[in-house]
Design a protein around this motif. Sequence first.
Motif, PDB file in Angstrom:
ATOM      1  N   MET A   1     -84.567 -35.186  28.965  1.00 29.03           N
ATOM      2  CA  MET A   1     -83.654 -35.484  30.072  1.00 29.03           C
ATOM      3  C   MET A   1     -84.011 -34.614  31.273  1.00 29.03           C
ATOM      4  SD  MET A   1     -79.493 -35.182  30.229  1.00 29.03           S
ATOM      5  CE  MET A   1     -79.284 -36.261  28.825  1.00 29.03           C
ATOM      6  N   GLN A   2     -84.109 -35.234  32.437  1.00 31.33           N
ATOM      7  CA  GLN A   2     -84.382 -34.527  33.678  1.00 31.33           C
ATOM      8  C   GLN A   2     -83.095 -34.409  34.486  1.00 31.33           C
ATOM      9  OE1 GLN A   2     -86.500 -36.638  36.765  1.00 31.33           O
ATOM     10  NE2 GLN A   2     -87.676 -34.819  37.348  1.00 31.33           N
ATOM     11  N   ARG A   3     -82.905 -33.270  35.123  1.00 34.31           N
ATOM     12  CA  ARG A   3     -81.741 -33.063  35.979  1.00 34.31           C
ATOM     13  C   ARG A   3     -82.206 -32.829  37.419  1.00 34.31           C
ATOM     14  NH1 ARG A   3     -76.982 -32.438  33.307  1.00 34.31           N
ATOM     15  NH2 ARG A   3     -77.104 -32.161  31.046  1.00 34.31           N
ATOM     16  N   ILE A   4     -81.539 -33.542  38.335  1.00 38.05           N
ATOM     17  CA  ILE A   4     -81.859 -33.443  39.758  1.00 38.05           C
ATOM     18  C   ILE A   4     -80.618 -32.963  40.503  1.00 38.05           C
ATOM     19  CG2 ILE A   4     -82.613 -34.674  41.830  1.00 38.05           C
ATOM     20  CD1 ILE A   4     -84.789 -34.548  39.791  1.00 38.05           C
ATOM     21  N   ARG A   5     -80.802 -31.986  41.369  1.00 37.64           N
ATOM     22  CA  ARG A   5     -79.714 -31.486  42.195  1.00 37.64           C
ATOM     23  C   ARG A   5     -79.878 -31.998  43.620  1.00 37.64           C
ATOM     24  NH1 ARG A   5     -79.692 -25.388  39.513  1.00 37.64           N
ATOM     25  NH2 ARG A   5     -78.420 -25.987  37.703  1.00 37.64           N
ATOM     26  N   LEU A   6     -78.790 -32.496  44.190  1.00 32.51           N
ATOM     27  CA  LEU A   6     -78.824 -33.131  45.500  1.00 32.51           C
ATOM     28  C   LEU A   6     -77.853 -32.435  46.455  1.00 32.51           C
ATOM     29  CD1 LEU A   6     -78.578 -36.826  44.256  1.00 32.51           C
ATOM     30  CD2 LEU A   6     -80.664 -35.664  44.963  1.00 32.51           C
ATOM     31  N   ARG A   7     -78.256 -32.395  47.715  1.00 29.51           N
ATOM     32  CA  ARG A   7     -77.331 -31.974  48.786  1.00 29.51           C
ATOM     33  C   ARG A   7     -77.030 -33.180  49.655  1.00 29.51           C
ATOM     34  NH1 ARG A   7     -77.736 -29.655  54.170  1.00 29.51           N
ATOM     35  NH2 ARG A   7     -80.017 -29.584  54.032  1.00 29.51           N
ATOM     36  N   TYR A   8     -75.761 -33.384  49.960  1.00 37.40           N
ATOM     37  CA  TYR A   8     -75.383 -34.529  50.775  1.00 37.40           C
ATOM     38  C   TYR A   8     -74.390 -34.108  51.847  1.00 37.40           C
ATOM     39  CZ  TYR A   8     -71.078 -34.802  47.922  1.00 37.40           C
ATOM     40  OH  TYR A   8     -69.890 -34.517  47.289  1.00 37.40           O
ATOM     41  N   THR A   9     -74.159 -34.997  52.810  1.00 36.91           N
ATOM     42  CA  THR A   9     -73.304 -34.691  53.950  1.00 36.91           C
ATOM     43  C   THR A   9     -72.134 -35.658  54.033  1.00 36.91           C
ATOM     44  OG1 THR A   9     -74.396 -36.170  55.538  1.00 36.91           O
ATOM     45  CG2 THR A   9     -75.391 -33.995  55.210  1.00 36.91           C
ATOM     46  N   ILE A  93     -77.942 -38.338  51.903  1.00 42.37           N
ATOM     47  CA  ILE A  93     -78.578 -37.488  50.904  1.00 42.37           C
ATOM     48  C   ILE A  93     -79.729 -36.776  51.608  1.00 42.37           C
ATOM     49  CG2 ILE A  93     -79.593 -37.366  48.614  1.00 42.37           C
ATOM     50  CD1 ILE A  93     -76.792 -38.567  48.645  1.00 42.37           C
ATOM     51  N   VAL A  94     -79.621 -35.475  51.805  1.00 44.14           N
ATOM     52  CA  VAL A  94     -80.557 -34.769  52.678  1.00 44.14           C
ATOM     53  C   VAL A  94     -81.514 -33.840  51.933  1.00 44.14           C
ATOM     54  CG1 VAL A  94     -79.058 -34.895  54.689  1.00 44.14           C
ATOM     55  CG2 VAL A  94     -78.826 -32.969  53.109  1.00 44.14           C
ATOM     56  N   ASP A  95     -81.271 -33.577  50.655  1.00 47.29           N
ATOM     57  CA  ASP A  95     -82.168 -32.681  49.923  1.00 47.29           C
ATOM     58  C   ASP A  95     -82.084 -32.987  48.437  1.00 47.29           C
ATOM     59  OD1 ASP A  95     -84.012 -30.729  49.449  1.00 47.29           O
ATOM     60  OD2 ASP A  95     -82.776 -29.041  50.089  1.00 47.29           O
ATOM     61  N   ALA A  96     -83.176 -32.749  47.731  1.00 45.76           N
ATOM     62  CA  ALA A  96     -83.217 -32.982  46.286  1.00 45.76           C
ATOM     63  C   ALA A  96     -84.245 -32.054  45.662  1.00 45.76           C
ATOM     64  CB  ALA A  96     -83.568 -34.430  45.974  1.00 45.76           C
ATOM     65  N   VAL A  97     -83.870 -31.428  44.567  1.00 39.47           N
ATOM     66  CA  VAL A  97     -84.795 -30.573  43.806  1.00 39.47           C
ATOM     67  C   VAL A  97     -84.553 -30.812  42.326  1.00 39.47           C
ATOM     68  CG1 VAL A  97     -84.889 -28.780  45.579  1.00 39.47           C
ATOM     69  CG2 VAL A  97     -83.215 -28.604  43.735  1.00 39.47           C
ATOM     70  N   GLU A  98     -85.579 -30.572  41.532  1.00 32.78           N
ATOM     71  CA  GLU A  98     -85.395 -30.641  40.093  1.00 32.78           C
ATOM     72  C   GLU A  98     -84.695 -29.380  39.619  1.00 32.78           C
ATOM     73  OE1 GLU A  98     -87.895 -31.434  35.949  1.00 32.78           O
ATOM     74  OE2 GLU A  98     -88.925 -31.459  37.899  1.00 32.78           O
ATOM     75  N   SER A  99     -83.708 -29.555  38.760  1.00 27.50           N
ATOM     76  CA  SER A  99     -82.954 -28.416  38.244  1.00 27.50           C
ATOM     77  C   SER A  99     -83.816 -27.630  37.266  1.00 27.50           C
ATOM     78  CB  SER A  99     -81.679 -28.908  37.546  1.00 27.50           C
ATOM     79  OG  SER A  99     -81.037 -27.835  36.897  1.00 27.50           O
ATOM     80  N   ARG A 100     -84.149 -26.407  37.649  1.00 18.52           N
ATOM     81  CA  ARG A 100     -84.967 -25.548  36.780  1.00 18.52           C
ATOM     82  C   ARG A 100     -84.270 -24.224  36.474  1.00 18.52           C
ATOM     83  NH1 ARG A 100     -89.989 -27.327  35.762  1.00 18.52           N
ATOM     84  NH2 ARG A 100     -90.869 -28.966  37.079  1.00 18.52           N
ATOM     85  N   THR A 101     -83.042 -24.057  36.964  1.00 19.25           N
ATOM     86  CA  THR A 101     -82.244 -22.868  36.678  1.00 19.25           C
ATOM     87  C   THR A 101     -80.848 -23.324  36.288  1.00 19.25           C
ATOM     88  OG1 THR A 101     -81.527 -22.638  38.978  1.00 19.25           O
ATOM     89  CG2 THR A 101     -83.538 -21.467  38.326  1.00 19.25           C
ATOM     90  N   SER A 102     -80.079 -22.439  35.721  1.00 19.07           N
ATOM     91  CA  SER A 102     -78.717 -22.781  35.310  1.00 19.07           C
ATOM     92  C   SER A 102     -77.705 -22.284  36.338  1.00 19.07           C
ATOM     93  CB  SER A 102     -78.412 -22.157  33.941  1.00 19.07           C
ATOM     94  OG  SER A 102     -78.515 -20.743  34.020  1.00 19.07           O
ATOM     95  N   GLY A 103     -76.499 -22.818  36.241  1.00 16.96           N
ATOM     96  CA  GLY A 103     -75.391 -22.264  37.007  1.00 16.96           C
ATOM     97  C   GLY A 103     -75.366 -22.582  38.482  1.00 16.96           C
ATOM     98  N   LEU A 104     -75.536 -23.861  38.868  1.00 18.70           N
ATOM     99  CA  LEU A 104     -75.415 -24.205  40.282  1.00 18.70           C
ATOM    100  C   LEU A 104     -74.026 -23.872  40.805  1.00 18.70           C
ATOM    101  CD1 LEU A 104     -76.377 -25.536  42.914  1.00 18.70           C
ATOM    102  CD2 LEU A 104     -75.658 -27.744  41.964  1.00 18.70           C
ATOM    103  N   ALA A 105     -72.989 -24.243  40.067  1.00 16.98           N
ATOM    104  CA  ALA A 105     -71.621 -23.971  40.521  1.00 16.98           C
ATOM    105  C   ALA A 105     -71.371 -22.480  40.681  1.00 16.98           C
ATOM    106  CB  ALA A 105     -70.626 -24.584  39.547  1.00 16.98           C
ATOM    107  N   ASP A 106     -72.017 -21.657  39.847  1.00 19.55           N
ATOM    108  CA  ASP A 106     -71.825 -20.210  39.936  1.00 19.55           C
ATOM    109  C   ASP A 106     -72.448 -19.627  41.193  1.00 19.55           C
ATOM    110  OD1 ASP A 106     -70.521 -20.276  37.518  1.00 19.55           O
ATOM    111  OD2 ASP A 106     -72.324 -19.805  36.347  1.00 19.55           O
ATOM    112  N   ARG A 107     -73.362 -20.378  41.827  1.00 21.65           N
ATOM    113  CA  ARG A 107     -74.003 -19.894  43.053  1.00 21.65           C
ATOM    114  C   ARG A 107     -73.260 -20.344  44.307  1.00 21.65           C
ATOM    115  NH1 ARG A 107     -78.985 -21.143  40.227  1.00 21.65           N
ATOM    116  NH2 ARG A 107     -79.404 -22.978  41.506  1.00 21.65           N
ATOM    117  N   LEU A 108     -72.178 -21.075  44.136  1.00 20.73           N
ATOM    118  CA  LEU A 108     -71.374 -21.503  45.289  1.00 20.73           C
ATOM    119  C   LEU A 108     -70.173 -20.563  45.401  1.00 20.73           C
ATOM    120  CD1 LEU A 108     -71.480 -25.372  44.759  1.00 20.73           C
ATOM    121  CD2 LEU A 108     -73.057 -23.928  46.052  1.00 20.73           C
TER     122      LEU A 108
END
Length: 265
Positions: A1-9, A93-108
């Motif tokens: 399974m691949q995970r993609i993180r997106l930034r949107y406006t 949708i302005v940005d996209a990266v493959e998730s390679r680290t954990s804890g996206l919510a913890d970085r907000l």
Amino acid sequence: MQRIRLRYTKRGRLRFTSHRDFQRAFERALRRAEVPMAYSAGFTPHPKVSYANAAPTGTGSEAEYLEIALTAPRDPAKLRELLDESMPTGLDIVDAVESRTSGLADRLTASVWELRLDGVEPATAQHAAEQFTAAEKVEVQRRTKNGMRTFDAREAVVSLATVDGGLPADDADRPTDKPCAILRLVVRHVTPAVRPDDVLSGLRAVADLAPPVPAAVTRLAQGLFDEETGTVTDPLAPDREADTAAPPTAAVPAAATAPAPEGPR
């Protein structure tokens, strides 16, 4: 399974879309773009989409984040283009990266907000901001499902001051021929959450600042707060750094491909 993180406006009049409205639009875009989504188990499977700290209805944003889970690898850049083409203008949708680290919510952990106060002189807004930041505590009230709640709006605010320029005004529904003050606000994500409208209530309480029209509020950034520099960092940067050090993922075209026909048995 691949995970993609997106930034949107959320831009323009689409800032009035609710989080549920965005979810519906995004799930339709996933189907139109033929994204190979992973689904939850159970009687009513749903696409695996994780949203992080969505902005309140009525506020614009340049920095909203979500993560999707795929059953087959896709190139993040091509996937971003396909999804952006399938979304209404303003929900970009302005940005996209493959998730390679954990804890996206913890970085907000903090957000940068712009408060556009039409009809307010910049000097008046700056004086009110100075009074707010000079106060040890600014108590405000907010109605919750359990009734009115009183809390301190000052503690979470890192900085508050007027700035020149800012995002362009939406000429369709914002006056441009009157004084306009723009406040830049950095606020930590605490519990209970301190929202921009709470800070506006605090400015009214400590300095009697009451804009003649509702403030136009836009989130400019959110991410990990850097104590040394006092800035909010890009939450997707660790994934980009990890991506450069990791071996490339075997990607396939972003559009779904039909399986090859089977030969005779």
